[in-house]
Scaffold this motif. Structure first.
Motif, mmCIF file in Angstrom:
data_model
loop_
_atom_site.group_PDB
_atom_site.id
_atom_site.type_symbol
_atom_site.label_atom_id
_atom_site.label_comp_id
_atom_site.label_asym_id
_atom_site.label_seq_id
_atom_site.Cartn_x
_atom_site.Cartn_y
_atom_site.Cartn_z
ATOM 1 N N ALA B 177 37.547 41.851 37.349
ATOM 2 C CA ALA B 177 38.681 41.183 37.187
ATOM 3 C C ALA B 177 38.637 41.147 35.476
ATOM 4 O O ALA B 177 37.782 41.866 34.681
ATOM 5 C CB ALA B 177 38.235 39.554 37.236
ATOM 6 N N ASN B 178 40.019 40.816 34.823
ATOM 7 C CA ASN B 178 40.136 41.171 33.311
ATOM 8 C C ASN B 178 39.264 39.761 32.562
ATOM 9 O O ASN B 178 39.026 38.947 33.170
ATOM 10 C CB ASN B 178 41.455 40.721 33.113
ATOM 11 C CG ASN B 178 42.330 42.092 33.628
ATOM 12 O OD1 ASN B 178 41.867 43.129 33.576
ATOM 13 N ND2 ASN B 178 43.555 41.779 34.205
ATOM 14 N N PRO B 179 38.883 40.077 31.427
ATOM 15 C CA PRO B 179 38.996 41.260 30.717
ATOM 16 C C PRO B 179 37.844 42.161 30.699
ATOM 17 O O PRO B 179 36.760 41.879 31.126
ATOM 18 C CB PRO B 179 38.978 40.744 29.175
ATOM 19 C CG PRO B 179 38.492 39.505 29.048
ATOM 20 C CD PRO B 179 38.488 39.095 30.504
ATOM 21 N N ALA B 211 39.130 43.044 42.090
ATOM 22 C CA ALA B 211 39.014 41.706 41.782
ATOM 23 C C ALA B 211 40.371 41.177 41.414
ATOM 24 O O ALA B 211 40.186 39.952 40.751
ATOM 25 C CB ALA B 211 37.861 41.395 41.083
ATOM 26 N N LYS B 212 41.383 42.126 41.442
ATOM 27 C CA LYS B 212 42.601 41.277 40.942
ATOM 28 C C LYS B 212 43.727 42.110 41.710
ATOM 29 O O LYS B 212 43.522 42.973 42.236
ATOM 30 C CB LYS B 212 42.820 41.746 39.356
ATOM 31 C CG LYS B 212 42.438 43.059 38.775
ATOM 32 C CD LYS B 212 42.347 43.102 37.465
ATOM 33 C CE LYS B 212 42.023 44.609 37.043
ATOM 34 N NZ LYS B 212 40.906 45.338 37.430
ATOM 35 N N ASP B 213 45.011 41.385 41.456
ATOM 36 C CA ASP B 213 46.203 41.960 41.959
ATOM 37 C C ASP B 213 47.082 42.792 41.139
ATOM 38 O O ASP B 213 48.006 43.629 41.893
ATOM 39 C CB ASP B 213 47.016 40.823 42.547
ATOM 40 C CG ASP B 213 46.172 40.265 43.798
ATOM 41 O OD1 ASP B 213 45.422 40.694 44.556
ATOM 42 O OD2 ASP B 213 46.512 38.773 43.881
ATOM 43 N N VAL B 214 46.805 42.707 40.026
ATOM 44 C CA VAL B 214 47.879 43.365 38.877
ATOM 45 C C VAL B 214 46.872 44.316 37.986
ATOM 46 O O VAL B 214 45.786 43.516 37.646
ATOM 47 C CB VAL B 214 48.511 42.434 38.171
ATOM 48 C CG1 VAL B 214 49.273 43.078 37.213
ATOM 49 C CG2 VAL B 214 49.424 41.563 39.140
ATOM 50 N N PHE B 215 47.114 45.418 37.689
ATOM 51 C CA PHE B 215 46.335 46.329 36.806
ATOM 52 C C PHE B 215 47.188 47.269 36.002
ATOM 53 O O PHE B 215 48.368 47.467 35.974
ATOM 54 C CB PHE B 215 45.300 47.139 37.607
ATOM 55 C CG PHE B 215 45.782 47.873 38.666
ATOM 56 C CD1 PHE B 215 46.170 49.369 38.214
ATOM 57 C CD2 PHE B 215 45.799 47.763 39.864
ATOM 58 C CE1 PHE B 215 46.586 50.159 39.052
ATOM 59 C CE2 PHE B 215 46.348 48.621 40.858
ATOM 60 C CZ PHE B 215 46.741 49.908 40.643
ATOM 61 N N SER B 216 46.476 47.571 34.871
ATOM 62 C CA SER B 216 47.129 48.613 34.022
ATOM 63 C C SER B 216 47.934 49.829 34.762
ATOM 64 O O SER B 216 47.320 50.403 35.368
ATOM 65 C CB SER B 216 46.294 48.902 32.770
ATOM 66 O OG SER B 216 46.653 50.212 32.083
ATOM 67 N N TRP B 235 43.571 51.314 48.066
ATOM 68 C CA TRP B 235 43.272 50.131 47.219
ATOM 69 C C TRP B 235 43.195 48.840 48.000
ATOM 70 O O TRP B 235 44.174 48.509 48.585
ATOM 71 C CB TRP B 235 44.393 50.148 45.990
ATOM 72 C CG TRP B 235 44.138 48.971 44.892
ATOM 73 C CD1 TRP B 235 43.189 48.638 44.312
ATOM 74 C CD2 TRP B 235 44.968 48.081 44.721
ATOM 75 N NE1 TRP B 235 43.609 47.780 43.612
ATOM 76 C CE2 TRP B 235 44.628 47.174 43.783
ATOM 77 C CE3 TRP B 235 46.476 47.770 45.369
ATOM 78 C CZ2 TRP B 235 45.366 46.313 43.304
ATOM 79 C CZ3 TRP B 235 47.390 46.806 44.925
ATOM 80 C CH2 TRP B 235 46.807 45.796 43.746
ATOM 81 N N VAL B 236 42.269 48.147 47.622
ATOM 82 C CA VAL B 236 42.463 46.759 48.449
ATOM 83 C C VAL B 236 42.374 45.620 47.398
ATOM 84 O O VAL B 236 41.473 45.721 46.171
ATOM 85 C CB VAL B 236 40.940 46.558 49.195
ATOM 86 C CG1 VAL B 236 41.206 44.995 49.939
ATOM 87 C CG2 VAL B 236 40.972 47.790 49.978
ATOM 88 N N SER B 237 43.467 44.923 46.872
ATOM 89 C CA SER B 237 43.601 44.010 46.095
ATOM 90 C C SER B 237 42.940 42.737 46.249
ATOM 91 O O SER B 237 42.237 42.407 47.394
ATOM 92 C CB SER B 237 45.138 43.550 45.817
ATOM 93 O OG SER B 237 45.466 42.604 47.064
ATOM 94 N N GLN B 238 42.696 42.056 45.106
ATOM 95 C CA GLN B 238 42.010 40.685 45.202
ATOM 96 C C GLN B 238 42.406 39.818 46.414
ATOM 97 O O GLN B 238 41.775 39.310 47.244
ATOM 98 C CB GLN B 238 42.144 39.915 43.944
ATOM 99 C CG GLN B 238 41.460 38.619 44.099
ATOM 100 C CD GLN B 238 42.192 37.310 43.867
ATOM 101 O OE1 GLN B 238 43.344 37.278 43.780
ATOM 102 N NE2 GLN B 238 41.558 36.343 44.695
ATOM 103 N N SER B 239 43.771 39.580 46.369
ATOM 104 C CA SER B 239 44.368 38.885 47.741
ATOM 105 C C SER B 239 44.292 39.620 49.042
ATOM 106 O O SER B 239 44.240 38.616 49.967
ATOM 107 C CB SER B 239 46.104 38.280 47.373
ATOM 108 O OG SER B 239 46.694 39.676 47.114
ATOM 109 N N THR B 243 37.644 41.660 46.194
ATOM 110 C CA THR B 243 36.585 41.129 45.392
ATOM 111 C C THR B 243 35.340 41.422 45.875
ATOM 112 O O THR B 243 35.003 40.644 47.018
ATOM 113 C CB THR B 243 36.687 39.710 44.978
ATOM 114 O OG1 THR B 243 38.150 39.318 44.522
ATOM 115 C CG2 THR B 243 35.823 39.252 43.787
ATOM 116 N N VAL B 244 34.488 42.225 45.218
ATOM 117 C CA VAL B 244 33.065 42.519 45.719
ATOM 118 C C VAL B 244 32.165 41.143 45.279
ATOM 119 O O VAL B 244 32.130 40.534 44.247
ATOM 120 C CB VAL B 244 32.524 43.543 44.932
ATOM 121 C CG1 VAL B 244 31.141 43.933 45.418
ATOM 122 C CG2 VAL B 244 33.390 44.861 45.444
#
Lengths: 91, 415
Positions: B177-179, B211-216, B235-239, B243-244
């Motif tokens: 997850a960020n940051p 661990a997130k749905d949105v990335f750079s 790619w498996v998003s957080q939702s 999340t590992v």
């Protein structure tokens, strides 16, 4: 102009060049990409040409991949100030 | 009542410590932030006595290290020494900081060297990986499941594991997850490893657990994945349950709330915080990161210590090498101003960051930032990503520019 050059020489230690005084906001960041080992050198060039190039990136008259996005973070006056400062730098 | 010790300290605090000679600025940490800062201080005011304290005699750069993992580049090209800094008149000390006394402005080292005094410090701790944040993922686990988030031996370990993996194997990457350091890094890594798999192990798969749905650079990466790696990269998003939640390095399993995956190669990029030196200096807050002034980069918690680079809370600026380089030069100018009792001007900072989706296939993100109400804020209408529909020729050009970016920034940072 000559006064600036003499001041620069006087303040220059071995193997590095002091910056000319008071870089305008953002001016020192350009060298992260432009300079030895990287993209086209932009120091010591004609200030008007630098400004014209930047404004051509802004208008789209000159194609760009990234500079068109960066120039929009600066007003034309700020671009002119940065160009003038870069033109005074040796490297 | 004032204690004897406090009474003795008072006159020392009241007098600028540099009154007797040139101002002493000590930079701690010799990465993109610290090495740039040391050199920039010399350029901002050659009268400043600059010292750089860095544990390692050789720095291994992270930008470009995903190419090493994919077999496209030699790790030697990532390595830089400090000889050019020393030649520029910077005192370079290779030692590890053990304590910082902000009251007396001294830094203690693990070597026999005397404590190093400073008038102002530039602290560039980088990041520490938080061991145990993912249950099962500690320092020992990293020798089976490399993070490769600090370039060097870990980079080569991940490379050799990929080479040894049989065709048909499963590579699992866990993105935090960020940051964290280098927001697009996990996605470039997944891309370049997929390119390697396609070429050398075409039946192998890569699973990117996030661990997130949105990335750079998300749209750019996802368009590239669809174009280049369908059936290889997932790619498996957080939702979606990405999340590992734990790993088992002996069994080589990576678990989420929904599944346990048996990996042939597992790259676990754990959560991070400001590096050890920031923690011992007391410049990190409860988030684990360092609040600073966006004008001078002086710590909001400890006076006379400036913090730059990945360790700071930088508003909209990402934790990138270019951001660290830009902050370093801005901070150096502000310190030169402060030492001359001038008021630093409000700065403008840039970020540029290139990623590869494949060899000769690149794109970028750029940003222009200024302080607004004490926070580094992106200037509206500026910056942004490369166009998603850029033709191959533009993506090839951006890949070339990415290589030039590395050449320029490393030359400016290390000489």
């Amino acid at each position: 102009m000559w006064r600036a050059v003499i001041l620069l020489l006087a303040a220059t230690p071995v193997s590095s060049h002091a910056w000319a005084a008071d870089p305008p906001p953002g001016a020192v960041t350009c060298s992260g990409c432009h300079g030895e080992g990287g993209m086209v050198a932009i120091t010591g060039r004609n200030a008007e040409e630098l400004t014209a190039t930047m404004e051509a990136f802004r208008s789209g008259a000159r194609p760009a991949t990234l500079m068109n996005r960066l120039v929009r973070g600066f007003t034309p006056d700020e671009v002119r100030a940065i160009s003038a400062w870069l033109s005074e730098q040796r490297s | 009542m004032i204690s004897r010790r406090a009474a003795l300290a008072l006159p020392f605090l009241a007098t600028p410590a540099f009154a007797q000679g040139p101002a002493r600025v000590v930079v701690v940490g010799g990465g993109f932030a610290g090495a740039t800062a040391a050199r920039a201080l010399r350029r901002a005011d050659p009268a400043i006595a600059v010292t750089l304290i860095e544990t390692n005699p050789v720095y291994t750069a992270c930008p470009g290290s995903n190419e090493v993992i994919a077999g496209l580049r030699d790790l030697a090209e990532q390595r830089f020494g400090y000889q050019r800094l020393a030649a520029q008149g910077i005192t370079v000390i290779h030692a590890t900081v053990t304590a910082i006394d902000a009251a007396s402005r001294t830094i203690r080292l693990d070597s026999d060297a005397a404590p190093v005094p400073y008038d102002r410090m530039v602290l560039c701790s980088g990041v520490d990986l938080i061991w145990g944040a993912i249950p099962g993922y500690d320092e020992q686990a990293a020798s089976a499941m490399p993070h490769a988030w600090k370039a060097g031996a870990q980079t080569l370990l991940l490379r050799s594991q990929l080479e040894a993996m049989p065709d048909g194997g499963l590579v699992v990457i866990s993105a935090p997850a960020n940051p964290y350091r280098c927001p697009p890094g996990p996605y470039e890594r997944a891309s370049l490893i997929s390119a390697y798999l396609r070429a050398q192990k075409p039946r192998a798969k890569l699973l990117l657990l996030d661990a997130k749905d949105v990335f750079s650079k998300q749209k750019l990466f996802q368009a590239a994945w669809q174009r280049l790696y369908p059936g290889t990269l997932t790619w498996v998003s957080q939702s979606e349950g990405g999340t590992v939640t734990s790993v088992d390095p002996k069994a080589m399993t990576v678990s989420t709330d929904f599944e346990t995956y048996k990996a042939d190669v597992a790259c676990i990029i754990p959560p991070q915080r400001a590096g050890r030196v920031a923690q011992i200096a007391g410049v990190a807050d409860r988030t684990g990161w360092c609040p600073v002034s966006p004008i001078t980069f002086e710590s909001r918690l400890v006076p006379n210590i400036h913090v730059i680079g990945d360790a700071i809370i930088a508003g909209a600026m990402p934790k990138s090498a270019f951001a660290a380089n830009a902050q370093a030069k801005t901070c150096a100018i502000a310190i030169a101003d402060l030492l001359q009792e001038r008021t630093p001007a409000s700065p403008r900072l840039l970020n540029t960051c290139y990623s590869l989706a494949a060899p000769r296939d690149g794109f970028s993100v750029a940003g222009v930032y200024q302080p607004v109400n004490g926070v580094l804020t992106e200037i509206p209408g500026s910056g942004g990503m490369s166009p998603v529909d850029a033709p191959d020729s533009v993506r090839a050009k951006e890949a070339e520019y990415g290589a030039a970016w590395f050449g320029a920034i490393t030359h400016e940072t290390f000489g």
